[in-house]
Design a protein around this motif. Sequence first.
Motif, PDB file in Angstrom:
ATOM      1  N   THR A  72       0.854  -1.191   0.000  1.00 41.79           N
ATOM      2  CA  THR A  72       0.000   0.000   0.000  1.00 41.79           C
ATOM      3  C   THR A  72       0.884   1.232   0.000  1.00 41.79           C
ATOM      4  OG1 THR A  72      -1.816  -1.092   1.164  1.00 41.79           O
ATOM      5  CG2 THR A  72      -1.729   1.308   1.295  1.00 41.79           C
ATOM      6  N   LYS A  73       0.584   2.164  -0.896  1.00 43.37           N
ATOM      7  CA  LYS A  73       1.344   3.411  -0.980  1.00 43.37           C
ATOM      8  C   LYS A  73       0.722   4.445  -0.047  1.00 43.37           C
ATOM      9  CE  LYS A  73       3.054   2.793  -5.711  1.00 43.37           C
ATOM     10  NZ  LYS A  73       4.434   2.532  -5.233  1.00 43.37           N
ATOM     11  N   LEU A  74       1.568   5.089   0.728  1.00 39.01           N
ATOM     12  CA  LEU A  74       1.139   6.110   1.674  1.00 39.01           C
ATOM     13  C   LEU A  74       2.075   7.302   1.591  1.00 39.01           C
ATOM     14  CD1 LEU A  74       0.569   3.778   4.756  1.00 39.01           C
ATOM     15  CD2 LEU A  74      -1.245   4.979   3.544  1.00 39.01           C
ATOM     16  N   SER A  75       1.565   8.470   1.937  1.00 39.73           N
ATOM     17  CA  SER A  75       2.421   9.653   2.039  1.00 39.73           C
ATOM     18  C   SER A  75       1.962  10.494   3.216  1.00 39.73           C
ATOM     19  CB  SER A  75       2.359  10.479   0.745  1.00 39.73           C
ATOM     20  OG  SER A  75       1.046  10.944   0.505  1.00 39.73           O
ATOM     21  N   GLY A  76       2.904  11.170   3.840  1.00 39.52           N
ATOM     22  CA  GLY A  76       2.569  11.991   4.984  1.00 39.52           C
ATOM     23  C   GLY A  76       2.177  11.171   6.196  1.00 39.52           C
ATOM     24  N   SER A 138     -18.417   6.474   6.167  1.00 41.72           N
ATOM     25  CA  SER A 138     -18.897   7.805   6.553  1.00 41.72           C
ATOM     26  C   SER A 138     -17.841   8.619   7.294  1.00 41.72           C
ATOM     27  CB  SER A 138     -20.152   7.672   7.431  1.00 41.72           C
ATOM     28  OG  SER A 138     -19.823   7.186   8.735  1.00 41.72           O
ATOM     29  N   LEU A 139     -16.867   7.953   7.889  1.00 44.42           N
ATOM     30  CA  LEU A 139     -15.807   8.651   8.621  1.00 44.42           C
ATOM     31  C   LEU A 139     -14.746   9.234   7.701  1.00 44.42           C
ATOM     32  CD1 LEU A 139     -15.334   6.175  11.624  1.00 44.42           C
ATOM     33  CD2 LEU A 139     -16.481   8.391  11.651  1.00 44.42           C
ATOM     34  N   LYS A 140     -14.750   8.810   6.431  1.00 47.44           N
ATOM     35  CA  LYS A 140     -13.772   9.281   5.441  1.00 47.44           C
ATOM     36  C   LYS A 140     -12.332   9.175   5.960  1.00 47.44           C
ATOM     37  CE  LYS A 140     -17.101  12.557   3.478  1.00 47.44           C
ATOM     38  NZ  LYS A 140     -17.593  11.560   2.507  1.00 47.44           N
ATOM     39  N   PRO A 141     -11.909   7.988   6.353  1.00 53.50           N
ATOM     40  CA  PRO A 141     -10.550   7.826   6.910  1.00 53.50           C
ATOM     41  C   PRO A 141      -9.482   8.002   5.838  1.00 53.50           C
ATOM     42  CG  PRO A 141     -11.557   5.689   6.561  1.00 53.50           C
ATOM     43  CD  PRO A 141     -12.625   6.706   6.255  1.00 53.50           C
ATOM     44  N   ASP A 142      -8.280   8.327   6.264  1.00 48.37           N
ATOM     45  CA  ASP A 142      -7.153   8.349   5.330  1.00 48.37           C
ATOM     46  C   ASP A 142      -6.215   7.168   5.567  1.00 48.37           C
ATOM     47  OD1 ASP A 142      -5.592   9.275   7.584  1.00 48.37           O
ATOM     48  OD2 ASP A 142      -6.245  11.295   7.107  1.00 48.37           O
ATOM     49  N   LEU A 143      -6.585   6.275   6.533  1.00 49.51           N
ATOM     50  CA  LEU A 143      -5.868   5.012   6.733  1.00 49.51           C
ATOM     51  C   LEU A 143      -6.789   4.048   7.477  1.00 49.51           C
ATOM     52  CD1 LEU A 143      -3.283   3.242   6.657  1.00 49.51           C
ATOM     53  CD2 LEU A 143      -2.649   4.266   8.857  1.00 49.51           C
ATOM     54  N   ILE A 144      -6.802   2.795   7.033  1.00 49.13           N
ATOM     55  CA  ILE A 144      -7.554   1.740   7.709  1.00 49.13           C
ATOM     56  C   ILE A 144      -6.581   0.631   8.077  1.00 49.13           C
ATOM     57  CG2 ILE A 144      -9.400   0.026   7.518  1.00 49.13           C
ATOM     58  CD1 ILE A 144     -10.708   1.853   5.433  1.00 49.13           C
ATOM     59  N   LEU A 145      -6.603   0.208   9.345  1.00 49.43           N
ATOM     60  CA  LEU A 145      -5.752  -0.881   9.813  1.00 49.43           C
ATOM     61  C   LEU A 145      -6.628  -2.068  10.185  1.00 49.43           C
ATOM     62  CD1 LEU A 145      -3.333   1.129  12.143  1.00 49.43           C
ATOM     63  CD2 LEU A 145      -2.892   0.355   9.808  1.00 49.43           C
ATOM     64  N   GLY A 146      -6.346  -3.220   9.594  1.00 49.90           N
ATOM     65  CA  GLY A 146      -7.124  -4.419   9.868  1.00 49.90           C
ATOM     66  C   GLY A 146      -6.233  -5.643   9.948  1.00 49.90           C
ATOM     67  N   ASN A 147      -6.855  -6.815   9.853  1.00 45.96           N
ATOM     68  CA  ASN A 147      -6.131  -8.071  10.016  1.00 45.96           C
ATOM     69  C   ASN A 147      -6.627  -9.097   9.003  1.00 45.96           C
ATOM     70  OD1 ASN A 147      -6.269 -10.949  11.507  1.00 45.96           O
ATOM     71  ND2 ASN A 147      -4.393  -9.886  12.073  1.00 45.96           N
ATOM     72  N   LYS A 148      -5.698  -9.801   8.400  1.00 49.09           N
ATOM     73  CA  LYS A 148      -6.050 -10.753   7.354  1.00 49.09           C
ATOM     74  C   LYS A 148      -6.954 -11.870   7.857  1.00 49.09           C
ATOM     75  CE  LYS A 148      -4.005 -13.772   3.833  1.00 49.09           C
ATOM     76  NZ  LYS A 148      -2.750 -14.281   3.242  1.00 49.09           N
ATOM     77  N   TYR A 155     -11.323  -6.857   2.352  1.00 45.67           N
ATOM     78  CA  TYR A 155     -10.158  -6.013   2.070  1.00 45.67           C
ATOM     79  C   TYR A 155     -10.384  -5.117   0.861  1.00 45.67           C
ATOM     80  CZ  TYR A 155      -5.517  -4.494   0.679  1.00 45.67           C
ATOM     81  OH  TYR A 155      -4.458  -3.721   0.306  1.00 45.67           O
ATOM     82  N   SER A 156     -10.912  -5.663  -0.210  1.00 42.80           N
ATOM     83  CA  SER A 156     -11.128  -4.865  -1.421  1.00 42.80           C
ATOM     84  C   SER A 156     -12.074  -3.710  -1.154  1.00 42.80           C
ATOM     85  CB  SER A 156     -11.669  -5.748  -2.548  1.00 42.80           C
ATOM     86  OG  SER A 156     -10.729  -6.729  -2.908  1.00 42.80           O
ATOM     87  N   GLN A 157     -13.121  -3.984  -0.406  1.00 43.71           N
ATOM     88  CA  GLN A 157     -14.093  -2.942  -0.090  1.00 43.71           C
ATOM     89  C   GLN A 157     -13.460  -1.855   0.779  1.00 43.71           C
ATOM     90  OE1 GLN A 157     -17.687  -4.506   1.609  1.00 43.71           O
ATOM     91  NE2 GLN A 157     -18.661  -2.493   1.839  1.00 43.71           N
ATOM     92  N   LEU A 158     -12.671  -2.272   1.757  1.00 41.45           N
ATOM     93  CA  LEU A 158     -12.007  -1.299   2.622  1.00 41.45           C
ATOM     94  C   LEU A 158     -10.980  -0.472   1.861  1.00 41.45           C
ATOM     95  CD1 LEU A 158     -11.432  -3.553   5.772  1.00 41.45           C
ATOM     96  CD2 LEU A 158     -12.995  -1.596   5.628  1.00 41.45           C
ATOM     97  N   SER A 159     -10.193  -1.134   1.024  1.00 38.90           N
ATOM     98  CA  SER A 159      -9.139  -0.420   0.309  1.00 38.90           C
ATOM     99  C   SER A 159      -9.696   0.534  -0.744  1.00 38.90           C
ATOM    100  CB  SER A 159      -8.162  -1.414  -0.334  1.00 38.90           C
ATOM    101  OG  SER A 159      -8.834  -2.284  -1.222  1.00 38.90           O
ATOM    102  N   SER A 160     -10.970   0.361  -1.118  1.00 31.37           N
ATOM    103  CA  SER A 160     -11.602   1.324  -2.026  1.00 31.37           C
ATOM    104  C   SER A 160     -12.003   2.598  -1.274  1.00 31.37           C
ATOM    105  CB  SER A 160     -12.828   0.702  -2.692  1.00 31.37           C
ATOM    106  OG  SER A 160     -13.873   0.495  -1.753  1.00 31.37           O
ATOM    107  N   MET A 161     -12.087   2.525   0.045  1.00 32.55           N
ATOM    108  CA  MET A 161     -12.438   3.684   0.862  1.00 32.55           C
ATOM    109  C   MET A 161     -11.209   4.523   1.208  1.00 32.55           C
ATOM    110  SD  MET A 161     -14.967   1.941   3.678  1.00 32.55           S
ATOM    111  CE  MET A 161     -16.187   0.695   3.226  1.00 32.55           C
ATOM    112  N   ALA A 162     -10.087   3.836   1.492  1.00 36.09           N
ATOM    113  CA  ALA A 162      -8.873   4.519   1.952  1.00 36.09           C
ATOM    114  C   ALA A 162      -7.704   3.553   1.862  1.00 36.09           C
ATOM    115  CB  ALA A 162      -9.054   4.976   3.398  1.00 36.09           C
TER     116      ALA A 162
END
Length: 341
Positions: A72-76, A138-148, A155-162
């Motif tokens: 996953t690419k992240l900045s800041g 609805s929270l419009k996060p800029d990072l989501i942390l989860g577990n496989k 995962y696909s649904q979450l990664s489409s949000m942030a």
Amino acid sequence: MLNKKRFLGVQATMICLIMLLLLLTGCGGTESTVQHHSATEHTPAESNDKLTAESMPPAGEERTVKHAMGETKLSGTPQKVVVLTSEGTEALLALGVKPVGAVQSGLGDPWHDHIKDRMQGVEVLGDETQPNMELIASLKPDLILGNKVLHEKVYSQLSSMAPTVFSEDLAGDWKVNFRLYAEALNKKEEGDNILREFDQKVEQAKLRMGDKTKSKVSLVRFLPGKVRLYMKDTFAGVLLDQIGFARPASQDKDEFMEVISKERIRDMDGDILFYWVSDYDETKAAAEYKNEWMKDPLWQNLNVSKTNKVYQVDEVIWNTAGGVLAANLLLDELVTYFEAE
């Protein structure tokens, strides 16, 4: 006389030219000021864009975080973080990050007692195994942390949000996941410092407990109709191993847990036995099952039973929470038990 008149005429002409130049210069300055003022004004749309930019995470060099689901690419530094595990929540709090949303603690209402004071105002996102996807969006996060293990299917649904980062496993060494979360949060240095301080605390605890760390420690969990031995690849087991405690032969394995029958009660024996009772409703079925086992002659013949070295402990701290804050509390508790003997 003529020369004098000519001189006066030239002088008058020069004065007129100077006045004209001054007038033109003054007009030019006014025009420049007006143009500059116009350039600094914004339309309502431009002002909204500016506010949006100011509320976004600080820009930084782009980095790639490798995790259980890929890269996953992240900045800041993320500002609005959603976390979907209890141990992940503890990692955020230890790193000074208050999540905008988190799943309910495993045995909390909604948070474990040792973190509830720090979780005021955090949105409850349902259970670890079934997080509320609409609420997360609805929270419009800029990072989501989860577990496989828990969230691979979404995962696909979450990664489409942030941008989304998943840890691989939940059992075993909590430090592995902690390092990943710190990297994703752009707080690797802070994370390394926390781990270093924890290891130093372990070394100090070992000195305080001395030779008592050679004791064989047994870990047992009572559930309704089941009894489990907890081995080395568990939250408490990892810390016991780091300190250097011995384990009974039946639990001295790089495994998670094993369900046993009464015929194997002897496998629970050790120099000291810690147990927790997993009752999640009013039936108290697990507590009744524990009482049944402890009345059995095989139990009463155990060394720990005869020496009265059997202690009930808090399931949250010893097993459920699974994060850095609980690890520190568990370490403190172990020192208390072994210094008090």
